[in-house]
Write an enzyme that holds these catalytic residues in place. Sequence first.
Site, mmCIF file in Angstrom:
data_model
loop_
_atom_site.group_PDB
_atom_site.id
_atom_site.type_symbol
_atom_site.label_atom_id
_atom_site.label_comp_id
_atom_site.label_asym_id
_atom_site.label_seq_id
_atom_site.Cartn_x
_atom_site.Cartn_y
_atom_site.Cartn_z
ATOM 1 N N ASP A 31 -5.831 2.440 -3.533
ATOM 2 C CA ASP A 31 -7.068 2.315 -2.729
ATOM 3 C C ASP A 31 -7.416 3.499 -1.943
ATOM 4 O OD1 ASP A 31 -5.154 1.690 -0.984
ATOM 5 O OD2 ASP A 31 -6.053 -0.242 -0.306
ATOM 6 N N ARG A 32 -6.282 4.668 -1.649
ATOM 7 C CA ARG A 32 -6.387 5.695 -0.890
ATOM 8 C C ARG A 32 -6.655 6.896 -1.580
ATOM 9 N NH1 ARG A 32 -2.991 5.446 4.611
ATOM 10 N NH2 ARG A 32 -3.324 3.117 5.057
ATOM 11 N N LYS A 63 -11.457 -0.160 -0.780
ATOM 12 C CA LYS A 63 -11.452 1.316 -0.905
ATOM 13 C C LYS A 63 -10.947 1.779 -2.126
ATOM 14 C CE LYS A 63 -7.488 2.103 2.338
ATOM 15 N NZ LYS A 63 -7.202 0.839 3.178
ATOM 16 N N ASP A 109 -1.182 1.240 -3.892
ATOM 17 C CA ASP A 109 -1.856 0.496 -4.581
ATOM 18 C C ASP A 109 -3.317 1.025 -5.063
ATOM 19 O OD1 ASP A 109 -2.476 0.698 -1.875
ATOM 20 O OD2 ASP A 109 -3.640 -1.223 -1.760
ATOM 21 N N ASP A 154 -2.681 6.486 -3.325
ATOM 22 C CA ASP A 154 -1.401 5.841 -2.563
ATOM 23 C C ASP A 154 -0.692 4.494 -3.627
ATOM 24 O OD1 ASP A 154 -3.292 3.779 -2.490
ATOM 25 O OD2 ASP A 154 -2.673 2.981 -0.336
ATOM 26 N N SER A 161 0.722 -1.181 -0.088
ATOM 27 C CA SER A 161 0.152 0.122 -0.023
ATOM 28 C C SER A 161 0.954 1.139 -0.122
ATOM 29 C CB SER A 161 -0.867 -0.009 1.189
ATOM 30 O OG SER A 161 -1.889 0.940 1.149
ATOM 31 N N HIS A 162 0.723 2.039 1.208
ATOM 32 C CA HIS A 162 1.540 3.404 1.079
ATOM 33 C C HIS A 162 2.766 3.413 1.580
ATOM 34 C CE1 HIS A 162 -0.519 2.093 4.867
ATOM 35 N NE2 HIS A 162 0.396 2.923 5.624
HETATM 36 C C1 VG1 Z 1 -3.796 1.388 8.066
HETATM 37 C C2 VG1 Z 1 -4.933 2.359 8.372
HETATM 38 C C3 VG1 Z 1 -6.332 1.587 8.082
HETATM 39 C C4 VG1 Z 1 -6.199 0.953 6.669
HETATM 40 C C5 VG1 Z 1 -4.920 0.108 6.451
HETATM 41 C C6 VG1 Z 1 -4.815 -0.334 4.972
HETATM 42 O O1 VG1 Z 1 -4.093 0.418 9.219
HETATM 43 O O2 VG1 Z 1 -5.058 2.919 9.686
HETATM 44 O O3 VG1 Z 1 -7.396 2.385 8.179
HETATM 45 O O4 VG1 Z 1 -7.496 0.104 6.264
HETATM 46 O O5 VG1 Z 1 -3.710 1.043 6.761
HETATM 47 O O6 VG1 Z 1 -4.725 0.581 4.098
HETATM 48 P P1 VG1 Z 1 -3.023 0.299 10.278
HETATM 49 O O7 VG1 Z 1 -3.370 -0.996 10.998
HETATM 50 O O8 VG1 Z 1 -1.657 0.703 10.070
HETATM 51 O O9 VG1 Z 1 -3.677 1.540 11.285
HETATM 52 V V1 VG1 Z 1 -3.655 0.377 2.876
HETATM 53 O O10 VG1 Z 1 -4.181 1.632 1.802
HETATM 54 O O11 VG1 Z 1 -2.078 0.364 3.487
HETATM 55 O O12 VG1 Z 1 -4.129 -1.035 2.330
HETATM 56 CO CO CO Z 2 -3.324 1.386 -0.042
#
Ligand code: VG1
Ligand code: CO
Length: 542
Positions: free
Chosen positions: A280-281, A375, A278, A276, A112-113
């Site tokens: 989804d954000r 998302k 991937d 981000d 992801s990010h």
């Molecule tokens: C974080 C965010 C959460 C989100 C998750 C995956 O998780 O707080 O809201 O769903 O990342 O997002 P955590 O456990 O680090 O707080 V993504 O865009 O990284 O798949």
């Molecule tokens: Co993401």
Amino acid sequence: MTKTVNTTPYTDQKPGTSGLRKKVPVFQQPNYAENFIQSIFDSLEGFAGKTLVIGGDGRFYNREVIQIAIKMAAANGFGRVLVGRGGILSTPAASHVIRKYEAFGGIVLSASHNPGGPAEDFGIKYNIGNGGPAPEKVTDAIYAHTKTIERYKIADVADVNLDAEGEQEVAGMTVQVINPVSDYAELMETLFDFTAIRAHLAGGFRIVFDAMSAVTGPYAKEILENRLGAAKGSVLNFVPLPDFGGHHPDPNLVHARALYEEMMGENAPDFGAASDGDGDRNLIIGKGIFVTPSDSLAMLAANATLAPGYAKGLAGIARSMPTSGAADRVAEKLGIGIYETPTGWKFFGNLLDAGLATICGEESAGTGSSHVREKDGLWAVLLWLNILAVRKESVVDIAREHWTTYGRNYYSRHDYEEVDSAAANGLMDALREQLTTLPGRKLGDLTIETADDFSYHDPVDHSVSNNQGIRILFEGGSRVVFRLSGTGTSGATLRVYIERFEPDATKHDVDTQVALADLIEAADALAGIKERTGRTEPTVIT
Ligand code: VG1
Ligand code: CO
């Protein structure tokens, strides 16, 4: 052509908030990825001959693991694999492809990010047939298998050509390399009024979208520039790079600072956005105004019927617990359901499948709807553009009007990244021990009303998820929430979520950190953040 390889378990393959995320060198250990993928397959039943979707965000090590996953899918008996060209599928596009082609499930490769590169992060996640992240009962089963795994199956064949669309055969299984963008772009055309958005852009409405050298580049180019006619050059950093150009592909005010500065400048475009790693954000910034993700969720929900895909109205809204209550006020006014879930998109799946919620969101820049089961960054951008094209007002005017109608939930998240794990766990344990003694306690002008560790009772399958974050609620509706991240790959990340509701429209112009100052102080007093972590300031404030 198929071989069985003996292996031994790794003890650290417990999926977190969103799949298994580790540093690349961890994944490069012998059999590490293979063990996890075999454990996924060993947790599933009835997939013989069925279709598996595979794709990732293009980060370093993506292609290698895609080859492994395809060969293992063949050896384990899948009938067909759909894989994005170049191994690319954004997370929401993967979710859509699973649904559209009625696949058995999908493997999404992403962290992801988090940054990418030889020393940075990688991840593997399994999505079920509804297109969404596997629920906890599946991820728990996967983890259990990783602890006892003794062998995995893999086809002993040459690599698949990922760069040519069309069908190939791998050890008796068909691999179809698909265009990663077209199915998704078509779906967006069914949800939004592309004619109205096109006309608005042609009329001089200026946008900028920062793809952050990550997966949304090709999607944004095709949809925003080619299909909607945004000026060439509106999409920045649109070539996905394995290391994201050395940046964190995290669309927040720290890592998308240049976009923020541009949007606050005199010559700012009307609308700015970013996504981000991937896809989804989403980050939404109007000319002169950053819209917090919690507010964006509420504003999108309040205006959703302006888009054709939501013209019939929303069934309900769901938000994660730490997300602000702004959406609750919209749901109340619309007379629809509001659901509060733990952090992580996997908890929205049942609500969406059961038709209880239409729009969902998280404070961490995630918004989405029933169109997929993840998302969806570009979806949020397009819904904003659709609303702006119909209302023909600025983002700042829409936000102000929203706050006047519903009140404003001042909201901020303070992250303390890579703190010592023992210190972070100690802080949470100490808070947990205090919980019963907190109600009634005064901190300055604030009085604690209730305090608990959030438990979620899924209204659809009645599963229970405990220990989802410590909530301290103050009289008057303000609150502070503490939880530890489940996506980090080194040390622990403490997240502190701070919220105050302000009904009075004459007080809607205060700087957020100022509006929340007493709560920020109370959070430190309650948890001893400075003392326990040794940090005087958060690493990231969003
Ligand atoms: C974080 C965010 C959460 C989100 C998750 C995956 O998780 O707080 O809201 O769903 O990342 O997002 P955590 O456990 O680090 O707080 V993504 O865009 O990284 O798949
Ligand atoms: Co993401």
